[in-house]
Design a protein around this motif. Structure first.
Motif: not given
Lengths: 957, 225
Positions: A216-228
């Motif tokens: 999976p794409v970890p949830d942290m990607v979406f939670r931490n990388l808010g500048k993406l």
């Protein structure tokens, strides 16, 4: 794939192998310099670097300063280096190391790619502690990505894309706090999502596309990388859910998750990413409907959701909001319902692809508002109603595909305004009427596919006249009539011409002769006429031509021999005359030649036998003469041979038997004489037909033909065959249609059901059990039904008698003999146990009796023998074997009744009746398996010496 | 520029999609099924060369026969030097009458889906390298007349479901590695009896086959499942 073919071209023009931007001169510059030099030395070819004067550059940083100002920033790769803004260009001292393509190709590979061979470079690179920008894009670096790279704590741009790098142990990687751009695209990474990335909280651009990343794409990607802003994971093996946390990426502009294995629904939270301009989820396993929240994506320009399992209706709300859309691709899903008329609001749309869904209703006339449309495809849906005339306003449209729907009505006149059309495919609808004359002005049209509709009338006279590029024209399976337009192929670019199954009349257009690009031509099932030798010329690419069922006349031109790629030549059902030109033998690819039902004369040219790929040769119903060439043996791939209805004479060549693949052979209605070669029996693959009827064949039928065990249809009628029908024919088990009529055959017919239904008319000497035949006299009893039935009946009756007699004997023994009276073995419970445990098979019996060897025989009767078999479990059984040699014709009723009786016997539980365990039939014998009881037969007991002593008269009475 | 890029990307995507599209016969599931078979077979002699998925139906493909309605009725690929596997998609050829794949080098198992071929008359898979069991689903082939699976590497029992095919006339499973017993009821009555005079038997050379089933109360445990 979204990455830049164009950039790569530009980049290779400049190729910067190493771009070290913002390389600050500091006190640590000495170690950095050493690191670079070491790395340089580890590269497999150092000379180009020396060409560049790496060491010189390093020593003259001042010069590098000027250089940096002169060169554009190697920017994020989704933009072209040329166009990149210079806003980011820091006012730091920068050094660029550039390698010209020329110097690379001179000394390394022609591709200008570097091979990093020594594993020592990576660790050193970590010492470039001031490095801010590193791009090793588009080289041939391999091995794992060094964790030391994360020592570059000041780096904001890291691009290792387009190499052969493999997954490292990501846990060694630490976060790179300043990183905004990260690309590992197009490498060989095969791990789960690299965890360290989730801590690079300043990332705006993340590209991991074209690897083999899983999980999976970890949830942290979406939670931490808010500048993406850019998240590109296309073409990996990511799976599982698309997390609803994705809605936290409010800055996201481009999201590409295509070609993975995501299998959830599309999360409604995606609608929160309202800055999205590009959203691609194509080629996943996504299901469910489109969340209405997606209507919030006001800025969306490209939306690609194709090739999933998405369903539901397409809400009109989307179209009122998605007014910036340039490309909408929803094809290959399960969307149903109507196409909302609001689709007309998408004024910027270039690409609208909705094919292969379950859409119904009609095509909204508002489609005509989409003046920018280039591709429009609604094929393979359930759309009905007419083609809206408003579509004439789509003047930029190049592709219009509406095939496989239920569209009705006519093609609107306005089609003539769609001047850009290159592809018009309306096949398989219910469209009707005549084609509008206006179609003739579509001078860019290359593909015109109208097959399987109800069109009628004539084709516009000028169709094709103005068109210089037509490649594919298909009018087949309509009701078109009249002559073909005179210039359908003005520019001779035509490749596919399929107009079969219409009512076209008259000659073929002259220009066809010069269409040297023709690949496939199907004209069958019309009323076309004219001299075929003038209609066609030399067509070197022609692969398939079918002219069947027309009224073509003239001769076969030797020019056919020049169409070297021809695989199928089918001209059956015309009025072709003359001989087969020997030039046809020059067609090495020819696999099917069908010239049935013409007026061809002469012999089969020997040259045809060179066509070793030919598997189907059909020359029936012509006026061919001469012998069937013996060289036919050369056609080793022949499966289908039909020479029926000609004037072939001489004998059937025995060489034909070497065409071992033949599954159908028809030589009927000729003047063949002599005997049937027995070798034909070797054609063991003959399956569908062997027809030698209506010739003058003599002699006996070879018994070898009995080997044709898979043959279904045999016709030897209307010859002068004599003698018996070989008994071996009874093993032609697959026969289903047999005709021996009008010969001089004698004797009994073969055994077996198929022969009871065969046609024997006109053979006065035949006898046997079939309609119209007399029963054979008793001198040939094996073939007399009545006799046989009697035998069988007697056999069965006597078997029964024997069976009951045996049972009776044993019962008497048991009753009379005190030792058995209270035998444990006769206890029904005991027996049941025995029955469950006493599992045995027929083969064990066969083994135990050494295939019913005499030495195990313990008794013989009139209709069989009894054997004693000791089974592996030390069970002993008595097996009675009854011969049923002629029971091939035993009636089902008799057999069933015997089986039923036997079954009942096996179920009888009586202490005085010997147990019948089972019975079976095998290879002409019937077997009854009893429990074995010692002490021989009652006869012995009654009449033997022992009996006299043990069974006194009192006991017997 | 970025926009230009995207459009290029779209075009590339379109190209890919169009490739995907021509990869399957348009809207013709029988053509798709046969094309799937083609892709699953290795064809050194190019006998499947004409199987062009761009054509609207497979009726002009060599070794394919269709009926009047354009439905596939015959697949004649005996002795064609094919190897590879059969595909479940063959079960979609619902008008198929003859499936002739004998004398090849086909491996793998008999797809259960062949049991869907309600019109099948002849299933000729003899002389291949087919392994696995005879799917009991073949008992659903209510039109089957010829079942020739001999000379393969089939294992397991002769499914009793075959007994229910009243049309069955010829069964040959010789030269395999089947186990259990030979059915003797239904069509197998005649299949047994038909072979009386034959030296070769439809069931021979299956070392673990235990002969005809014994009817009655004798039970079996032939270690065959």
């Amino acid at each position: 794939m979204s990455i830049i073919p164009c950039t790569s071209i530009l980049v290779t023009q400049f190729v910067f192998l190493v771009s070290l931007l913002s390389f600050k001169v500091t006190s640590s510059s000495r170690t950095e310099e050493e690191s670079l030099i070491q790395w340089k030395n580890s590269l497999s070819s150092s000379s180009p670097l020396e060409h560049l004067g790496l060491s010189i550059t390093l020593k003259t940083f001042a010069a590098g300063l000027a250089l940096s100002a002169a060169l554009p920033e190697p920017s994020w790769r989704s933009t072209s280096p040329k166009q990149a803004s210079k806003e980011r260009l820091p006012s730091l001292i920068s050094v660029h190391f550039l390698i010209s393509p020329a110097s690379i190709s001179a000394s390394t590979t022609s591709t200008g790619r570097y091979h990093q061979q020594s594993p020592t470079y990576p660790r050193k690179i970590g010492q470039l502690k001031e490095l801010q920008y590193l791009s090793l894009y588009n080289n041939s670096l391999n091995g794992t990505i060094p964790y030391q790279i994360t020592n570059l704590q000041k780096i904001w741009y890291l691009d290792l894309g387009w190499n052969y790098l493999e997954s490292p142990d990501w846990s060694m990687f630490s976060t790179m706090p300043l990183l905004t751009h990260l690309s590992f695209s197009y490498n060989e990474l095969a791990s789960v999502f690299p965890e360290f990335i989730t801590d690079c909280r300043n990332l705006t651009h993340l590209d991991l596309s074209r690897n083999h990343l899983t999980g999976p794409v970890p949830d942290m990607v979406f939670r931490n990388l808010g500048k993406l802003e850019f998240l590109i994971l296309v073409d990996n093996k990511f799976g599982g859910n698309i997390s609803s946390s994705i809605g936290q990426l409010r800055n996201l502009q481009k999201l590409d998750l295509s070609a993975n294995s995501f299998n959830s629904s599309i999360p409604g939270e995606l609608g929160l990413c309202s800055n999205l301009t590009f959203l691609a989820l194509a080629g996943n396993l996504l299901a469910g409907s489109l969340p209405l929240s997606l209507a919030n994506l006001h800025k969306i320009e490209e939306l690609g959701l194709s090739s999933n399992s998405l369903s539901g209706q397409i809400s009109p709300h989307f179209f009122t909001n998605w007014t910036e859309l340039v490309s909408l691709q929803l094809q290959n899903n399960h969307f149903f319902g109507k196409i909302p008329s609001e689709i007309g609001l998408l004024k910027k749309l270039n690409y609208l692809l909705l094919y292969n869904n379950i859409l119904n209703g009609s095509i909204p006339s508002e489609i005509g508002n989409l003046g920018e449309l280039i591709f429009f495809d609604l094929s393979i849906n359930q759309l009905s109603g007419p083609i809206p005339p408003t579509m004439g306003k789509l003047t930029k449209l190049t592709l219009l595909q509406l095939f496989d729907n239920n569209l009705s009505g006519t093609i609107p006149l306005e089609i003539g305004n769609m001047r850009s059309l290159v592809t018009l495919d309306l096949n398989t609808n219910n469209l009707e009427g005549e084609l509008p004359e206006t179609m003739s002005v579509l001078n860019n049209l290359e593909i015109l596919s109208l097959f399987a509709n109800n069109f009628s009338g004539m084709i516009p006279r000028d169709l094709g006249k103005n068109n210089l590029n037509s490649k594919n024209v298909s009018f087949s399976t309509n009701s078109f009539s009249g002559q073909l337009p005179p210039r359908p192929c003005n520019s001779f670019t035509l490749e596919l011409l399929t107009i079969q199954n219409n009512n076209f009349t008259g000659p073929l257009p002259d220009c066809l002769r010069n269409c040297s690009n023709l690949v496939r031509v199907r004209l069958e099932g019309n009323h076309l006429s004219g001299d075929i030798s003038k209609a066609f010329g030399v067509h070197p690419n022609l692969n398939f031509i079918s002219l069947s069922g027309n009224q073509f006349s003239g001769k076969l031109s030797p020019e056919w021999g020049e169409s070297q790629n021809l695989t199928k030549l089918q001209i059956d059902g015309n009025k072709i005359s003359g001989k087969i030109p020997s030039d046809l033998g020059k067609l090495p690819q020819l696999q099917v030649l069908n010239l049935d039902s013409n007026e061809l004369i002469g012999e089969i040219p020997k040259e045809l036998m060179n066509l070793s790929r030919m598997f189907s040769l059909s020359l029936s119903n012509n006026l061919f003469t001469g012998e069937i060439p013996r060289s036919i043996v050369l056609l080793t791939n022949l499966q289908y041979l039909n020479l029926a209805g000609n004037k072939f004479n001489g004998s059937i060549p025995k060489e034909l038997a070497n065409c071992k693949q033949l599954d159908s052979l028809n030589l009927s209605h000729n003047s063949l004489s002599g005997e049937i070669p027995s070798e034909l029996g070797n054609l063991v693959n003959l399956r569908y037909l062997l027809d030698l009827s209506n010739n003058s064949l003599t002699g006996t039928i070879p018994s070898n033909l009995g080997k044709l065990a898979v043959l279904e249809s045999l016709n030897l009628s209307r010859n002068n065959l004599t003698g018996k029908i070989p008994a071996s024919f009874s093993s032609m088990l697959s026969l289903n249609s047999i005709d021996f009529s009008y010969n001089q055959l004698t004797g009994p017919i073969p055994n077996g059901n198929p022969f009871k239904r065969a046609n024997y008319t006109g053979n006065s000497g035949l006898c046997g059990n079939a309609e119209g035949l007399n029963p054979c006299s008793s001198t040939s009893p094996t073939n007399s039904k009545s006799f046989k039935n009697k035998t069988v009946l007697i056999g069965v009756l006597v078997s029964f008698c024997g069976l009951f007699f045996l049972a009776f004997i044993v019962a008497v023994i048991l009753i009379l003999h005190p030792r058995f009276k209270h035998s444990k073995k006769n206890d029904p419970y005991e027996w049941q146990n025995w029955g469950r445990e006493g599992m045995f098979t027929f083969s064990q019996i066969v083994k135990a009796t050494e295939n019913f060897n005499e030495k195990y025989c313990i008794g013989k009767g009139g209709f069989g023998s009894v054997y004693r078999a000791v089974l592996p479990q030390d069970q002993i059984v008595a097996v009675k074997r009854l011969s049923m040699l002629d029971s091939g014709d035993i009636s089902t009723t008799n057999r069933l009744s015997f089986e039923n009786e036997s079954k009942i016997l096996t179920e009888v539980k009586h202490r005085n009746i010997i147990k019948l365990f089972g019975f079976c039939f095998s290879k002409g014998f019937m077997y009854l398996v009893y429990k074995y009881i010692e002490r021989g037969s009652l006869g012995k007991v009654l009449y033997g010496e022992e009996g006299k002593t043990k069974l006194g008269w009192a006991a017997r009475i | 520029m970025e926009r230009w890029m995207w459009i290029e990307a779209t075009l590339v995507a379109l190209a890919v999609l169009s490739v995907m599209r021509v990869g399957l016969v348009r809207g013709h599931s029988e053509g798709d099924a046969l094309y799937t078979l083609r892709r699953s077979l290795f064809d050194p002699d190019n006998v499947l060369q004409s199987w062009d998925p761009n054509l609207v139906n497979p009726c002009t493909w060599f070794h394919i026969t269709c009926n009047q309605d354009g439905r596939v009725t015959r697949v004649d690929l005996g002795s064609s030097n094919l190897s590879g596997h059969l595909v479940p998609e063959l079960g979609k050829l619902e008008h198929l009458q003859y499936l002739e794949l004998y004398k090849n080098k086909i491996q793998g198992t008999i797809p259960v889906e062949l049991g869907n071929l309600k019109n099948l008359i002849s299933l000729d898979l003899y002389n291949n390298n087919i392994s696995g069991v005879i799917p009991p689903a073949l008992g659903n082939l209510k039109s089957l007349v010829f079942l020739r699976l001999n000379d393969n590497q089939l294992t397991g029992p002769i499914p009793r479901e075959l007994v229910g095919i009243s049309t069955l006339k010829v069964v040959d499973v010789s030269n395999n590695n089947l186990c259990g017993t030979i059915p003797t009821t239904g069509p197998f009555e005649h299949i047994q009896l038909n072979k009386i005079h034959e030296a070769l038997n439809s069931f021979e050379n299956n070392p673990r086959l235990e002969g005809p089933e014994l009817q009655g109360l004798a039970t079996y445990d032939t270690n065959c499942s």
